[in-house]
Design a protein around this motif. Structure first.
Motif, PDB file in Angstrom:
ATOM      1  N   THR A  76       0.842  -1.193   0.000  1.00  9.16           N
ATOM      2  CA  THR A  76       0.000   0.000   0.000  1.00  9.16           C
ATOM      3  C   THR A  76       0.877   1.242   0.000  1.00  9.16           C
ATOM      4  O   THR A  76       1.882   1.314   0.712  1.00  9.16           O
ATOM      5  N   TYR A  77       0.481   2.214  -0.795  1.00  9.63           N
ATOM      6  CA  TYR A  77       1.146   3.514  -0.841  1.00  9.63           C
ATOM      7  C   TYR A  77       0.380   4.442   0.090  1.00  9.63           C
ATOM      8  O   TYR A  77      -0.835   4.598  -0.047  1.00  9.63           O
ATOM      9  N   VAL A  78       1.092   5.029   1.046  1.00 10.32           N
ATOM     10  CA  VAL A  78       0.463   5.879   2.056  1.00 10.32           C
ATOM     11  C   VAL A  78       0.993   7.301   1.953  1.00 10.32           C
ATOM     12  O   VAL A  78       2.079   7.532   1.407  1.00 10.32           O
ATOM     13  N   CYS A  79       0.249   8.240   2.494  1.00 11.24           N
ATOM     14  CA  CYS A  79       0.679   9.637   2.521  1.00 11.24           C
ATOM     15  C   CYS A  79       1.952   9.758   3.360  1.00 11.24           C
ATOM     16  O   CYS A  79       2.005   9.258   4.486  1.00 11.24           O
ATOM     17  N   ALA A  80       2.964  10.412   2.821  1.00 10.37           N
ATOM     18  CA  ALA A  80       4.234  10.583   3.525  1.00 10.37           C
ATOM     19  C   ALA A  80       4.095  11.493   4.741  1.00 10.37           C
ATOM     20  O   ALA A  80       4.926  11.455   5.641  1.00 10.37           O
ATOM     21  N   ALA A  81       3.024  12.276   4.798  1.00 11.16           N
ATOM     22  CA  ALA A  81       2.838  13.207   5.909  1.00 11.16           C
ATOM     23  C   ALA A  81       2.099  12.594   7.086  1.00 11.16           C
ATOM     24  O   ALA A  81       2.370  12.933   8.234  1.00 11.16           O
ATOM     25  N   LYS A  88      -3.411   1.202  -3.662  1.00 15.56           N
ATOM     26  CA  LYS A  88      -2.970  -0.188  -3.516  1.00 15.56           C
ATOM     27  C   LYS A  88      -2.078  -0.543  -4.701  1.00 15.56           C
ATOM     28  O   LYS A  88      -2.285  -0.046  -5.815  1.00 15.56           O
ATOM     29  N   SER A  89      -1.117  -1.434  -4.461  1.00 17.47           N
ATOM     30  CA  SER A  89      -0.177  -1.801  -5.524  1.00 17.47           C
ATOM     31  C   SER A  89      -0.869  -2.417  -6.730  1.00 17.47           C
ATOM     32  O   SER A  89      -0.418  -2.243  -7.862  1.00 17.47           O
ATOM     33  N   GLU A  90      -1.981  -3.119  -6.526  1.00 21.29           N
ATOM     34  CA  GLU A  90      -2.664  -3.744  -7.669  1.00 21.29           C
ATOM     35  C   GLU A  90      -3.307  -2.712  -8.609  1.00 21.29           C
ATOM     36  O   GLU A  90      -3.699  -3.046  -9.727  1.00 21.29           O
ATOM     37  N   LYS A 158       4.801   7.024   0.887  1.00 20.63           N
ATOM     38  CA  LYS A 158       5.701   5.983   1.381  1.00 20.63           C
ATOM     39  C   LYS A 158       5.061   4.656   0.983  1.00 20.63           C
ATOM     40  O   LYS A 158       3.837   4.562   0.890  1.00 20.63           O
ATOM     41  N   PHE A 159       5.880   3.655   0.754  1.00 20.39           N
ATOM     42  CA  PHE A 159       5.368   2.335   0.383  1.00 20.39           C
ATOM     43  C   PHE A 159       5.454   1.401   1.571  1.00 20.39           C
ATOM     44  O   PHE A 159       6.497   1.286   2.215  1.00 20.39           O
ATOM     45  N   ILE A 160       4.342   0.740   1.884  1.00 17.41           N
ATOM     46  CA  ILE A 160       4.292  -0.238   2.972  1.00 17.41           C
ATOM     47  C   ILE A 160       4.075  -1.614   2.320  1.00 17.41           C
ATOM     48  O   ILE A 160       2.990  -1.879   1.793  1.00 17.41           O
ATOM     49  N   PRO A 161       5.106  -2.468   2.317  1.00 17.34           N
ATOM     50  CA  PRO A 161       4.942  -3.795   1.701  1.00 17.34           C
ATOM     51  C   PRO A 161       3.906  -4.644   2.433  1.00 17.34           C
ATOM     52  O   PRO A 161       3.748  -4.533   3.647  1.00 17.34           O
ATOM     53  N   ALA A 162       3.223  -5.511   1.666  1.00 19.04           N
ATOM     54  CA  ALA A 162       2.268  -6.441   2.264  1.00 19.04           C
ATOM     55  C   ALA A 162       3.028  -7.454   3.101  1.00 19.04           C
ATOM     56  O   ALA A 162       4.183  -7.791   2.798  1.00 19.04           O
TER      57      ALA A 162
END
Length: 163
Positions: A76-81, A88-90, A158-162
């Motif tokens: 999931t891509y989240v707000c850096a702030a 979502k990556s998909e 920011k990217f949060i890996p599954a």
């Protein structure tokens, strides 16, 4: 004499650009009721220079410079702030534009506004929680899905890996 005064008055009136309206629009966005609100100093302390420039000053990173452009893992891509889940990556695809692109956002976490900064109307995207500028959405995305291209600055996320 009266004609000259009337002419000068008309020139003054037609020369006004309506800047007060533009400032009012900018002020309205700045005072929207976001869940996360910080002072300029707090944002500068919490964000990198690049993140601050993009998220708080509506800047744009140079094309093909984001580490997230080539990110292929699930997650999931989240707000850096404020870590709000945005994409979502998909939903990610290679648009060839040089910015991470998605065909849809996570419902309710991305808000939209109109932007005329480059002389024509564009749809700006910002985090619905903190108001941070993310990028723009265009109508030239994949036709087999939504037809949308959310063109997002990598530094805004920011990217949060599954797991």
């Amino acid at each position: 004499m009266i004609k000259n005064i009337a002419l000068i008055f008309c020139i003054i009136l037609t020369g006004c650009k309506g800047n007060s309206q533009e400032k009012k629009q900018a002020a309205n966005k700045a005072t929207e009721n976001f869940k996360v609100v910080k002072s300029k100093e707090e944002w500068k302390k919490d964000l990198t220079d690049s993140q601050y420039y993009i998220l708080r000053e509506a800047g744009t990173e140079r094309a093909f410079t984001s580490d997230l452009l080539k990110e292929k893992r699930k997650g999931t891509y989240v707000c850096a702030a404020d870590n709000t889940p945005l994409f979502k990556s998909e939903y990610k695809f290679d648009s060839g534009t040089g910015w991470p692109s998605f065909d849809r956002a996570i419902d309710g976490n991305v808000a939209y506004d109109v932007d005329y900064k480059i002389g024509y109307k564009r749809t700006e995207e910002h985090c619905a929680v903190c108001g941070g500028h993310l990028g723009h959405v265009f109508e030239d995305g994949p036709t087999e899905t939504t037809g949308k291209r959310h063109c997002i600055n990598g530094a805004a996320m920011k990217f949060i890996p599954a797991k």
